[in-house]
Design an enzyme around this catalytic site. Structure first.
Site, mmCIF file in Angstrom:
data_model
loop_
_atom_site.group_PDB
_atom_site.id
_atom_site.type_symbol
_atom_site.label_atom_id
_atom_site.label_comp_id
_atom_site.label_asym_id
_atom_site.label_seq_id
_atom_site.Cartn_x
_atom_site.Cartn_y
_atom_site.Cartn_z
ATOM 1 N N GLY A 269 -2.737 -8.332 8.789
ATOM 2 C CA GLY A 269 -3.091 -9.748 8.729
ATOM 3 C C GLY A 269 -4.567 -10.071 8.764
ATOM 4 C CD GLU A 306 2.852 -2.418 10.555
ATOM 5 O OE1 GLU A 306 2.989 -3.590 10.153
ATOM 6 O OE2 GLU A 306 3.781 -1.748 11.012
ATOM 7 N N PRO A 307 -3.096 -2.595 8.679
ATOM 8 C CG PRO A 307 -5.194 -1.562 8.683
ATOM 9 C CD PRO A 307 -3.814 -1.472 9.300
ATOM 10 N N GLY A 308 -3.711 -4.085 5.506
ATOM 11 C CA GLY A 308 -3.622 -3.867 4.058
ATOM 12 C C GLY A 308 -4.782 -4.580 3.395
ATOM 13 N NE ARG A 309 -4.656 -11.023 3.079
ATOM 14 C CZ ARG A 309 -3.914 -11.622 2.136
ATOM 15 N NH1 ARG A 309 -4.441 -11.884 0.979
ATOM 16 N NH2 ARG A 309 -2.662 -11.951 2.378
ATOM 17 N NE ARG A 345 -3.344 -12.949 -2.595
ATOM 18 C CZ ARG A 345 -4.233 -13.749 -2.050
ATOM 19 N NH1 ARG A 345 -5.347 -14.044 -2.699
ATOM 20 N NH2 ARG A 345 -4.029 -14.273 -0.871
ATOM 21 C CE1 TYR A 349 2.253 -16.086 -1.475
ATOM 22 C CE2 TYR A 349 0.456 -14.856 -2.463
ATOM 23 C CZ TYR A 349 1.728 -14.905 -1.955
ATOM 24 O OH TYR A 349 2.473 -13.759 -1.906
ATOM 25 C CB CYS A 388 4.794 -19.865 -22.049
ATOM 26 S SG CYS A 388 4.134 -19.030 -23.488
ATOM 27 C CE1 TYR A 417 0.324 -7.580 0.167
ATOM 28 C CE2 TYR A 417 -1.795 -8.411 0.950
ATOM 29 C CZ TYR A 417 -0.608 -7.752 1.194
ATOM 30 O OH TYR A 417 -0.339 -7.257 2.445
HETATM 31 N N1 LLP Z 1 2.744 -5.275 8.169
HETATM 32 C C1 LLP Z 1 3.784 -6.033 7.777
HETATM 33 C C2 LLP Z 1 5.049 -5.923 8.478
HETATM 34 C C3 LLP Z 1 3.626 -6.931 6.719
HETATM 35 O O1 LLP Z 1 4.649 -7.690 6.330
HETATM 36 C C4 LLP Z 1 2.375 -7.020 6.051
HETATM 37 C C5 LLP Z 1 2.170 -7.947 4.950
HETATM 38 C C6 LLP Z 1 1.328 -6.193 6.502
HETATM 39 C C7 LLP Z 1 1.545 -5.339 7.567
HETATM 40 C C8 LLP Z 1 -0.031 -6.191 5.863
HETATM 41 O O2 LLP Z 1 -0.667 -7.401 5.992
HETATM 42 P P1 LLP Z 1 -2.191 -7.521 5.531
HETATM 43 O O3 LLP Z 1 -3.008 -6.663 6.447
HETATM 44 O O4 LLP Z 1 -2.280 -7.062 4.138
HETATM 45 O O5 LLP Z 1 -2.526 -8.944 5.680
HETATM 46 N N2 LLP Z 1 1.357 -11.402 -1.070
HETATM 47 C C9 LLP Z 1 0.637 -12.127 -0.048
HETATM 48 C C10 LLP Z 1 0.543 -11.365 1.255
HETATM 49 C C11 LLP Z 1 1.887 -10.944 1.784
HETATM 50 C C12 LLP Z 1 1.785 -10.113 3.023
HETATM 51 C C13 LLP Z 1 3.097 -9.511 3.340
HETATM 52 N N3 LLP Z 1 3.105 -8.685 4.491
HETATM 53 C C14 LLP Z 1 -0.752 -12.497 -0.578
HETATM 54 O O6 LLP Z 1 -1.064 -12.146 -1.715
HETATM 55 O O7 LLP Z 1 -1.516 -13.152 0.115
#
Ligand code: LLP
Length: 461
Positions: A269, A306-309, A345, A349, A388, A417
């Site tokens: 997050g 669990e960092p992604g973004r 995105r 959103y 379209c 994403y």
């Molecule tokens: N852990 C869990 C259980 C999650 O559901 C997620 C993201 C993460 C970790 C990673 O979150 P992050 O660090 O990336 O914020 N498609 C959307 C974002 C959806 C996130 C879903 N879960 C967007 O493009 O903003």
């Protein structure tokens, strides 16, 4: 922070010009910077060093095998939410003891394959050009995933039953729904009581009584972890503080009842720099979070993140070529070769991505990335794609320098994403992906072809 910047009016990624990449590999094109990924992981780890967290990168943000290999080489484990992502992480070289399996709707077959290689679809895989003995050997001896982040009582029942059938012991953490607002988009808020995710704190105690380390099921399933994920992106520390405080009360109560809690996973997050200066530094998140969790670490509890973004968003851009410009109903449209098919995105959103031409006169060099740029000679335009639908836009009413057919635009902070949510809508082939390291650029995913799309539906199959 990232390694995309303007030099003499020309956008460069590390040591490579964006225009040169677009000319060489075509558009739409995702371009990633390896140095940016490295730096984010290092900074994150440094900020949270006191907790020695297990950093499990969220594969859903961007699962390209080459990026996963890079992240794995930096010591990251992986957070996966499907068997597809699990196998992707494993193919990238990540061993099962570094993979956590989350997801609200894990299927029985997915659980089976996460517990035993006999059920892995990868047994049919022959690698790029023929059988790969090394991979087959690795697969044959792989064990169970390190932890299921379980989301319901029924899921725990399925994990316990499948583990018993297979004669193995599964480990699980329970995803708690703390009913905390993360103040992010409704679609990506996951920790409120009315979201589908996790279980309430009240239910958690009953589930530990049933599946915890002292329960009768413990020969096949040990529930001894807590997990929470609040949403994404989260721009303040308060939601983390509120949720972790609730977890700490729960952990205390579980211990008092004799249950072991061996891991606490705080999810992902953390935000990314979509706009300059809006995102807290890792040290700011850490200053709020570390003191709360330190007592657990001192008692031997493993902290998981669990960092992604935050790791990959700023490490990637989408390059798109302008095809046409037009006026309709008092608005100016810039029609590009990428739209919601390549980056959904903004459409889904109304997310903000900074967009700027890859080549500009020196006086139009952006020193910051903002939704409102104050420079002479900018005009508001809608940056749209070829799809379209009127919802197909990358930006609306955005002030940009003049662009013409053939101009190259850069959509910034698109590494998370972006490609992972791209689709074939309108039969648009998926973009190619390129990884830049210094002054080298390599294709890490070929551009999809129309033949490739149609082959999957070939009547010969
Ligand atoms: N852990 C869990 C259980 C999650 O559901 C997620 C993201 C993460 C970790 C990673 O979150 P992050 O660090 O990336 O914020 N498609 C959307 C974002 C959806 C996130 C879903 N879960 C967007 O493009 O903003």
């Amino acid at each position: 922070m990232d390694h995309f910047r303007y030099q003499n009016g020309e956008l460069v990624c590390e040591g490579v010009s964006a225009t040169a990449l677009a000319d060489r590999f075509g558009t739409p094109l995702y371009v990633y910077s390896a140095a940016t990924i490295r730096e984010h992981v290092t900074r994150l780890r440094t900020a949270f060093a006191a907790l020695s967290p297990k950093i499990c990168y969220a594969v859903k943000a961007n699962g390209n095998l080459h990026l996963l290999r890079l992240l794995s080489s930096l010591g990251c484990g992986m957070d996966v939410v499907s068997l597809g992502e699990l196998e992707r992480a494993f193919v990238a070289g990540v061993e099962m003891d570094r993979i956590v399996f989350a997801g609200v709707g894990k299927g029985e077959q997915e659980i089976r394959a996460a517990l035993s290689p006999v059920h892995s679809p990868m047994r049919d895989w022959r690698g790029g050009d023929g059988p790969d003995a090394a991979f087959a050997a690795r697969l044959a001896k792989r064990g169970s995933v390190s932890c299921f982040n379980a989301e319901s009582e029924q899921e725990l029942e399925v994990i316990a039953r499948v583990a018993e059938e297979l004669g193995v012991t599964a480990r699980a953490a329970l995803r708690i729904n703390p009913d905390v607002d993360a103040y992010t988009h409704a679609y990506t808020t996951t920790g409120k009581a009315d979201n589908k995710f996790g279980v309430t704190i009240d239910r958690a105690i009953a589930l530990f009584d049933r599946f915890g380390s002292r329960s009768r099921s413990a020969r096949h399933l040990v529930l001894d972890g807590l997990h929470v994920h609040l949403g994404s992106p989260i721009y303040t520390t308060e939601p983390y503080v509120a949720a972790i405080r609730k977890l700490l009360v729960l952990e205390h109560e579980l211990r008092a009842r004799g249950h072991a809690v061996r891991s606490v996973d705080i999810g992902g997050g953390f935000a990314a720099d979509y706009e300059t200066g809006k995102t807290p530094a890792y040290d700011t998140y850490a200053a709020a979070i570390v003191p709360l969790l330190l007592p657990l670490v001192e008692r031997g509890v493993q902290i998981v993140m669990e960092p992604g973004r935050t790791i990959v968003a700023n490490a990637g851009v989408l390059l798109t070529r302008v095809r046409y410009t037009k006026h309709n109903g008092g608005k100016h449209f810039v029609v590009c070769d990428a739209g919601m098919n390549a980056l959904i995105r903004p459409a889904l959103y109304e997310a903000f991505h900074f967009i700027w031409p890859a080549r500009v006169p020196a006086e139009l060099t952006p020193t910051e990335r903002r939704s409102e740029m104050n420079m002479p000679g900018l005009n508001p335009v809608d940056v749209v794609g070829p799809i379209c639908e009127s919802g197909d836009f990358l930006a609306q009413a955005r002030k940009l320098p003049r662009v013409d057919p053939g101009s190259l635009l850069c959509v910034f902070s698109a590494g998370a994403y972006g490609m992972s949510m791209a689709s074939n809508y309108n039969d648009q082939p998926l973009p190619a992906e390129v990884l830049v390291e210094g002054d080298r650029a390599s294709v890490i995913r070929e551009r999809q072809t129309i033949v490739g799309i149609l082959e999957a539906e070939s009547p010969r199959r």
